[in-house]
Scaffold this motif. Structure first.
Motif, mmCIF file in Angstrom:
data_model
loop_
_atom_site.group_PDB
_atom_site.id
_atom_site.type_symbol
_atom_site.label_atom_id
_atom_site.label_comp_id
_atom_site.label_asym_id
_atom_site.label_seq_id
_atom_site.Cartn_x
_atom_site.Cartn_y
_atom_site.Cartn_z
ATOM 1 N N THR A 200 0.836 -1.205 0.000
ATOM 2 C CA THR A 200 0.000 0.000 0.000
ATOM 3 C C THR A 200 0.868 1.252 0.000
ATOM 4 O OG1 THR A 200 -1.633 -1.237 1.297
ATOM 5 C CG2 THR A 200 -1.930 1.140 1.145
ATOM 6 N N LEU A 204 1.308 4.381 -2.574
ATOM 7 C CA LEU A 204 1.223 5.769 -2.114
ATOM 8 C C LEU A 204 2.488 6.539 -2.480
ATOM 9 C CD1 LEU A 204 -0.516 7.769 -0.536
ATOM 10 C CD2 LEU A 204 0.638 7.037 1.551
ATOM 11 N N GLN A 227 -4.553 14.889 0.020
ATOM 12 C CA GLN A 227 -4.963 13.513 -0.249
ATOM 13 C C GLN A 227 -3.908 12.527 0.241
ATOM 14 O OE1 GLN A 227 -5.542 13.667 -4.483
ATOM 15 N NE2 GLN A 227 -7.682 14.350 -4.313
ATOM 16 N N TYR A 228 -2.646 12.859 -0.009
ATOM 17 C CA TYR A 228 -1.555 11.990 0.447
ATOM 18 C C TYR A 228 -1.556 11.860 1.969
ATOM 19 C CZ TYR A 228 3.139 10.403 1.619
ATOM 20 O OH TYR A 228 4.202 9.720 2.151
ATOM 21 N N ASN A 231 -4.398 9.699 3.153
ATOM 22 C CA ASN A 231 -4.134 8.282 2.872
ATOM 23 C C ASN A 231 -3.123 7.705 3.857
ATOM 24 O OD1 ASN A 231 -5.832 7.976 0.609
ATOM 25 N ND2 ASN A 231 -4.317 8.929 -0.727
ATOM 26 N N TYR A 232 -2.067 8.456 4.106
ATOM 27 C CA TYR A 232 -1.037 7.976 5.037
ATOM 28 C C TYR A 232 -1.626 7.799 6.435
ATOM 29 C CZ TYR A 232 3.575 7.351 7.081
ATOM 30 O OH TYR A 232 4.662 6.830 7.736
ATOM 31 N N GLU A 234 -4.714 7.070 7.139
ATOM 32 C CA GLU A 234 -5.552 5.868 7.127
ATOM 33 C C GLU A 234 -4.696 4.604 7.188
ATOM 34 O OE1 GLU A 234 -8.896 5.623 7.317
ATOM 35 O OE2 GLU A 234 -8.788 7.784 7.667
ATOM 36 N N VAL A 247 -7.752 1.984 0.811
ATOM 37 C CA VAL A 247 -6.791 3.064 0.589
ATOM 38 C C VAL A 247 -6.137 2.914 -0.781
ATOM 39 C CG1 VAL A 247 -4.611 4.077 1.364
ATOM 40 C CG2 VAL A 247 -6.323 3.403 3.041
ATOM 41 N N GLU A 248 -5.786 1.693 -1.143
ATOM 42 C CA GLU A 248 -5.150 1.456 -2.435
ATOM 43 C C GLU A 248 -6.062 1.881 -3.584
ATOM 44 O OE1 GLU A 248 -3.813 -2.555 -2.732
ATOM 45 O OE2 GLU A 248 -2.614 -2.468 -0.893
ATOM 46 N N ASN A 250 -8.331 4.204 -3.443
ATOM 47 C CA ASN A 250 -8.333 5.671 -3.447
ATOM 48 C C ASN A 250 -7.063 6.217 -4.105
ATOM 49 O OD1 ASN A 250 -10.749 5.603 -2.054
ATOM 50 N ND2 ASN A 250 -9.800 5.885 -0.047
ATOM 51 N N VAL A 251 -5.922 5.607 -3.754
ATOM 52 C CA VAL A 251 -4.637 6.070 -4.293
ATOM 53 C C VAL A 251 -4.586 5.880 -5.802
ATOM 54 C CG1 VAL A 251 -2.152 5.626 -4.318
ATOM 55 C CG2 VAL A 251 -3.375 5.725 -2.145
ATOM 56 N N GLN A 254 -6.597 8.610 -7.381
ATOM 57 C CA GLN A 254 -5.951 9.919 -7.245
ATOM 58 C C GLN A 254 -4.716 10.031 -8.134
ATOM 59 O OE1 GLN A 254 -5.340 9.785 -3.048
ATOM 60 N NE2 GLN A 254 -7.507 10.123 -2.572
#
Length: 578
Positions: A200, A204, A227-228, A231-232, A234, A247-248, A250-251, A254
């Motif tokens: 993950t 990211l 956003q970064y 994500n981090y 989460e 999360v993956e 979403n990344v 994005q």
């Protein structure tokens, strides 16, 4: 008129006279037989106490089974017992009009069967508890070892570590299978999360690369940075792999959105990386390192850079670039460390030559920064560089020489500071701040002042003058830890008789070792005079000729002051010398 009477025939009158009819007699006989049969059945029903015992055993078993279910014994383990329960419930007592013992045996057997099922159920609770406790401990151990192994990968492990600790605490309090099963499930979820986390984070990192590149080209990356960061956050809070999977997703979304706006930045970003590599190749040449092989790598990077057209091309190029850059780091660090040591030696010589001390006692000239010369810390740095072989070794050499450069700068500044030795000096504070020691206890030794100050939380507690190493055997500047503390010991000369540095066995009252090789802070009962100039040859007022010279690299002080320092410090006290 009188009441009329019903007509009764002669035959009816005869029947009344003879008694009950056949129908009545049959009814009476049926009732009599039923009464007799009831008595017979009662007689053949056996002992009522046995029936009550069977009912009680059945109730006890049902309670045990309910308890087993409530404490979490898995249904798969309980099914054989439940099947036996169904078989018993579907059975019934035998009918026998002549032998009550058969019925008694049935209820006696039924009682024993339910009792056996109760024992079996209780045993299943115990065995399940042991089994799942062992499994939970094993799963927690696995999680612990995996967490320890992942520490070196710089993963955000605080949440998972706390989760492990919480489950360890719960394991100590657990009592039933359901408790241990929950802990085991938690550990397995956490382990799966831990194993997925690098993947993950790798996804990211692609987003982070784009952000860095946008910043590098002065583009607005605030939205992407938010956003970064989210994500981090989460990832760092995740306890289940499903959370990381989300999360993956979403990344990926994005990153795809960011790639479009990133496209126009690629040419400049490729150029920046190639230029950065070329700069480091040139630094190798400055440091005196042969850079031929790295020049070839640079040429290859230029070629690869020309073919980069989109985000995927750039990420592949950046991966090659990072690998090439990493391959250069050992030679680059080694070259820089060697170069800076040479610069350090040159600065020591330049400053010392410009601030020569003329000693009236022996008519000789001395460089006052002798602690930084080859016989002092300079020798240590040269030896450390010579022994280095790995990147980490050269990184440590570079760190050490940079710290000593800072000490030298502080020494040069303190040399011209007229603040009394009993007061805090600006250079002391800078050193304490440099090493983040403002909140601790530190012994500070100034070679320029030949003075010692004890600091606690950045405040001078006590100060006194000392005598440090003679020019040929200077004390060693740097940050040191207490290596050894000893009272009532004897120092023995490491030099043979006939050597100008030989000394007879010397009793010492208080000794604090600060550097390997026999470097101490200790009392010198044979001296009377301390302070500036006593590190050179002089005539001590004690009349003791051994006190006419500086030390062999130690820091001397009067016995009462050495006693106070020894009593008011510990192994946790740091020692700063400059």
């Amino acid at each position: 008129m009188g009441v009329s009477q019903p007509f009764i025939s002669t035959r009816d009158r005869r029947r009344h006279a003879q008694g009950p009819s056949k129908r009545v007699r049959f009814s009476l006989l049926f009732l009599l037989c039923m009464g007799m049969l009831s008595g017979l059945l009662t007689a053949c029903g056996g002992d009522a106490h046995l029936q009550q015992d069977a009912q009680q055993q059945q109730k006890s078993f049902e309670q045990a089974l309910s308890h087993a279910q409530s404490v979490g014994v898995p249904n798969t383990l309980l099914q054989p017992i439940e099947k036996q329960q169904q078989d018993l419930q579907s059975s019934s007592a035998p009918w026998n009009f002549f032998d009550a013992s058969i019925v008694d045996d049935y209820y006696r057997n039924l009682s024993q069967r339910y009792d056996a099922l109760s024992i079996q159920t209780e045993g299943l609770i115990d065995s399940s508890t042991d089994r799942y406790r062992q499994q939970a401990v094993s799963d927690l151990d696995h999680l612990q070892s995996s967490l320890a192994n992942k520490q070196k990968e710089s993963l955000p492990l605080d949440t998972l570590t706390k989760f492990y600790q919480q489950n360890m605490s719960q394991e100590q309090k657990a009592q039933y299978p359901k408790d241990y099963l929950a802990i085991s499930a938690n550990a397995k979820d956490a382990l799966a999360t831990l194993n997925q986390m690098p993947t993950t984070l790798q996804k990211l990192q692609t987003l982070k690369d784009i952000i860095d590149l946008m910043k590098e080209s002065k583009q607005d990356s605030s939205t992407l940075q938010k956003q970064y960061d989210d994500n981090y956050s989460e990832i760092s809070k995740a306890l289940k792999s499903q959370e990381l999977t989300q999360v993956e997703k979403n990344v990926d979304k994005q990153t795809e959105q960011a790639a479009g706006s990133f496209q126009k930045l690629i040419p400049q970003l490729v150029k920046n990386k190639v230029d950065q590599y070329d700069t480091q190749v040139q630094q190798l040449k400055t440091y005196g390192v042969d850079n031929t092989q790295y020049q070839k790598v640079s040429d290859d990077l230029h070629t690869k850079g020309d073919s980069v057209k989109n985000l995927q091309d750039y990420l592949a190029f950046a991966k090659v670039y990072n690998s090439d850059l990493q391959g250069m780091q050992k030679d680059l660090t080694m070259g820089k460390a060697s170069y800076e040591i040479k610069q350090f030696h040159q600065e020591v010589a330049n400053w010392g030559g410009a601030h020569v001390y003329h000693n009236p006692y022996d008519g000789k000239d001395y460089w006052p920064d002798m602690g930084y010369m080859t016989k002092g810390i300079g020798e240590d740095l040269d030896r450390e560089l010579s022994a280095a072989s790995k990147l980490a070794d050269y990184q440590q050499v570079l760190t050490d020489v940079e710290n000593e450069v800072f000490h030298l700068q502080m020494y040069e500044t303190d040399f011209n500071d007229k603040t009394p030795y009993t007061q805090s000096h600006a250079t002391d504070i800078q050193l304490l701040q440099h090493y983040k020691l403002m909140g601790t206890q530190v012994i500070v030794v100034s070679f320029a002042e030949q003075a010692l100050r004890l600091y606690e939380n950045g405040v001078v507690v006590r100060s006194f003058q000392i005598t440090a190493g003679r020019p040929e055997l200077p004390a060693v500047p740097g940050l040191w830890s207490v290596m050894w503390r000893k009272t009532k010991t004897v120092f023995k000369s490491p030099y043979p008789k006939g050597s100008p540095y030989y000394y007879a066995d010397t009793p010492i009252n208080y000794a604090i070792m600060y550097h390997e090789g026999g470097y101490f802070l200790h009392d010198s009962w044979w001296r009377n005079d301390y302070g500036p100039g006593t590190q050179y040859f002089h005539i001590d007022s004690s009349g003791n000729t051994s006190a006419n010279y500086g030390t062999h690299g130690c820091v001397n002080m009067p016995t009462d002051q050495a006693a106070w320092l020894y009593d008011h410090t510990s192994y946790n006290t740091s020692i700063l010398m400059y």
